[in-house]
Motif scaffolding. Structure first.
Motif, PDB file in Angstrom:
ATOM      1  N   ALA A 246      49.270  44.008  62.464  1.00 31.55           N
ATOM      2  CA  ALA A 246      49.933  45.497  62.351  1.00 31.55           C
ATOM      3  C   ALA A 246      51.242  45.559  61.837  1.00 31.55           C
ATOM      4  CB  ALA A 246      50.149  46.082  63.718  1.00 31.55           C
ATOM      5  N   LEU A 247      51.834  44.296  61.921  1.00 30.75           N
ATOM      6  CA  LEU A 247      53.310  44.145  61.294  1.00 30.75           C
ATOM      7  C   LEU A 247      52.958  43.847  59.761  1.00 30.75           C
ATOM      8  CD1 LEU A 247      54.863  41.798  64.029  1.00 30.75           C
ATOM      9  CD2 LEU A 247      55.699  44.056  63.602  1.00 30.75           C
ATOM     10  N   ALA A 248      51.932  43.395  59.508  1.00 31.96           N
ATOM     11  CA  ALA A 248      51.804  42.885  57.885  1.00 31.96           C
ATOM     12  C   ALA A 248      51.422  44.213  57.197  1.00 31.96           C
ATOM     13  CB  ALA A 248      50.572  42.044  57.785  1.00 31.96           C
ATOM     14  N   GLN A 249      50.785  45.065  58.103  1.00 32.48           N
ATOM     15  CA  GLN A 249      50.414  46.358  57.549  1.00 32.48           C
ATOM     16  C   GLN A 249      51.757  47.536  57.627  1.00 32.48           C
ATOM     17  OE1 GLN A 249      46.762  48.380  58.912  1.00 32.48           O
ATOM     18  NE2 GLN A 249      46.039  46.158  59.480  1.00 32.48           N
TER      19      GLN A 249
ATOM     20  N   VAL B  40      59.223  47.886  71.176  1.00 30.75           N
ATOM     21  CA  VAL B  40      58.913  47.855  69.784  1.00 30.75           C
ATOM     22  C   VAL B  40      58.732  46.647  69.209  1.00 30.75           C
ATOM     23  CG1 VAL B  40      58.787  49.078  67.835  1.00 30.75           C
ATOM     24  CG2 VAL B  40      59.353  50.307  69.671  1.00 30.75           C
ATOM     25  N   LEU B  41      57.544  46.072  68.962  1.00 30.30           N
ATOM     26  CA  LEU B  41      57.704  44.633  68.249  1.00 30.30           C
ATOM     27  C   LEU B  41      58.015  44.865  66.658  1.00 30.30           C
ATOM     28  CD1 LEU B  41      57.382  41.554  68.216  1.00 30.30           C
ATOM     29  CD2 LEU B  41      54.990  42.083  67.679  1.00 30.30           C
ATOM     30  N   VAL B  42      59.125  44.518  66.112  1.00 29.97           N
ATOM     31  CA  VAL B  42      59.722  44.522  64.714  1.00 29.97           C
ATOM     32  C   VAL B  42      59.422  43.266  63.973  1.00 29.97           C
ATOM     33  CG1 VAL B  42      60.733  46.659  65.314  1.00 29.97           C
ATOM     34  CG2 VAL B  42      62.144  44.415  65.251  1.00 29.97           C
ATOM     35  N   GLY B  43      59.330  42.075  64.546  1.00 27.05           N
ATOM     36  CA  GLY B  43      59.337  40.937  63.672  1.00 27.05           C
ATOM     37  C   GLY B  43      58.680  39.970  64.629  1.00 27.05           C
TER      38      GLY B  43
ATOM     39  N   LEU C 289      49.609  51.805  68.519  1.00 25.77           N
ATOM     40  CA  LEU C 289      50.012  52.200  67.016  1.00 25.77           C
ATOM     41  C   LEU C 289      50.257  53.495  66.502  1.00 25.77           C
ATOM     42  CD1 LEU C 289      47.490  49.315  66.095  1.00 25.77           C
ATOM     43  CD2 LEU C 289      49.681  48.887  66.553  1.00 25.77           C
ATOM     44  N   LEU C 290      51.515  53.760  66.049  1.00 26.84           N
ATOM     45  CA  LEU C 290      51.643  55.001  65.601  1.00 26.84           C
ATOM     46  C   LEU C 290      51.568  54.860  63.710  1.00 26.84           C
ATOM     47  CD1 LEU C 290      52.481  55.175  68.535  1.00 26.84           C
ATOM     48  CD2 LEU C 290      54.253  56.695  67.508  1.00 26.84           C
TER      49      LEU C 290
ATOM     50  N   ASN D  32      49.838  59.824  58.982  1.00 30.04           N
ATOM     51  CA  ASN D  32      48.670  60.198  58.102  1.00 30.04           C
ATOM     52  C   ASN D  32      48.927  60.187  56.652  1.00 30.04           C
ATOM     53  OD1 ASN D  32      47.205  60.264  60.582  1.00 30.04           O
ATOM     54  ND2 ASN D  32      47.647  62.112  61.210  1.00 30.04           N
ATOM     55  N   GLY D  33      50.183  60.193  56.234  1.00 36.14           N
ATOM     56  CA  GLY D  33      50.391  60.561  54.527  1.00 36.14           C
ATOM     57  C   GLY D  33      50.585  59.088  54.146  1.00 36.14           C
ATOM     58  N   LYS D  34      50.570  57.928  54.863  1.00 34.78           N
ATOM     59  CA  LYS D  34      50.905  56.676  54.196  1.00 34.78           C
ATOM     60  C   LYS D  34      49.528  55.708  54.186  1.00 34.78           C
ATOM     61  CE  LYS D  34      55.443  55.091  54.673  1.00 34.78           C
ATOM     62  NZ  LYS D  34      56.276  53.970  55.353  1.00 34.78           N
TER      63      LYS D  34
END
Length: 130
Positions: free
Chosen positions: A55-58, A83-86, A124-125, A128-130
């Motif tokens: 998820a983080l890689a994406q 929220v996991l950010v790194g 996971l949020l 839809n535009g990315k």
């Protein structure tokens, strides 16, 4: 936190109403699906560490349900969401809505213990535009 990451602005009271937040008690993790829209999708499921890395890689910061006891920045035990950010092998960076400082650095092992205690629930949020 994650909505802002995707450039979606929502008022706190609007989100609280959508997720059926109970003052003093919080909300169920499953209620996060109520904030999905045409702009973004919400996926709620159990995960594992490779799921978080992917998820983080994406560019998708996962929301983790945790039990706070293993987290040193918490002084009492409760279920909570961060929220996991790194992430690397030793350190996890989290944004914790219970604290102004962001990100908060915690040992990855402490976060895994906190997450396991909460059944490895993650949300996971994704725009839809990315």
């Amino acid at each position: 936190m994650v909505l802002a990451y995707w450039g979606i602005e929502r008022k706190q009271d609007q989100l609280a109403q959508q997720m059926k937040v109970r003052p003093g008690f919080g909300t169920r993790m499953s209620n996060i699906t109520a904030i999905g829209s045409a702009d973004f999708s919400v996926t709620l499921r159990a995960g594992d560490v490779p799921d978080l890395v992917a998820a983080l890689a994406q560019g998708i910061p996962p929301i983790l349900r945790v039990f706070t006891q293993p987290l040193p920045h918490w002084s009492y035990d409760t279920y909570h969401a961060v929220v996991l950010v790194g992430l690397d092998n030793e350190i996890a960076l989290i944004n914790d809505p219970g604290f102004e400082q962001a990100p908060i650095e915690v040992r990855a092992g402490d976060l895994w213990l906190a997450w396991i205690e909460a059944d490895n629930d993650m949300a996971l949020l994704q725009s839809n535009g990315k």
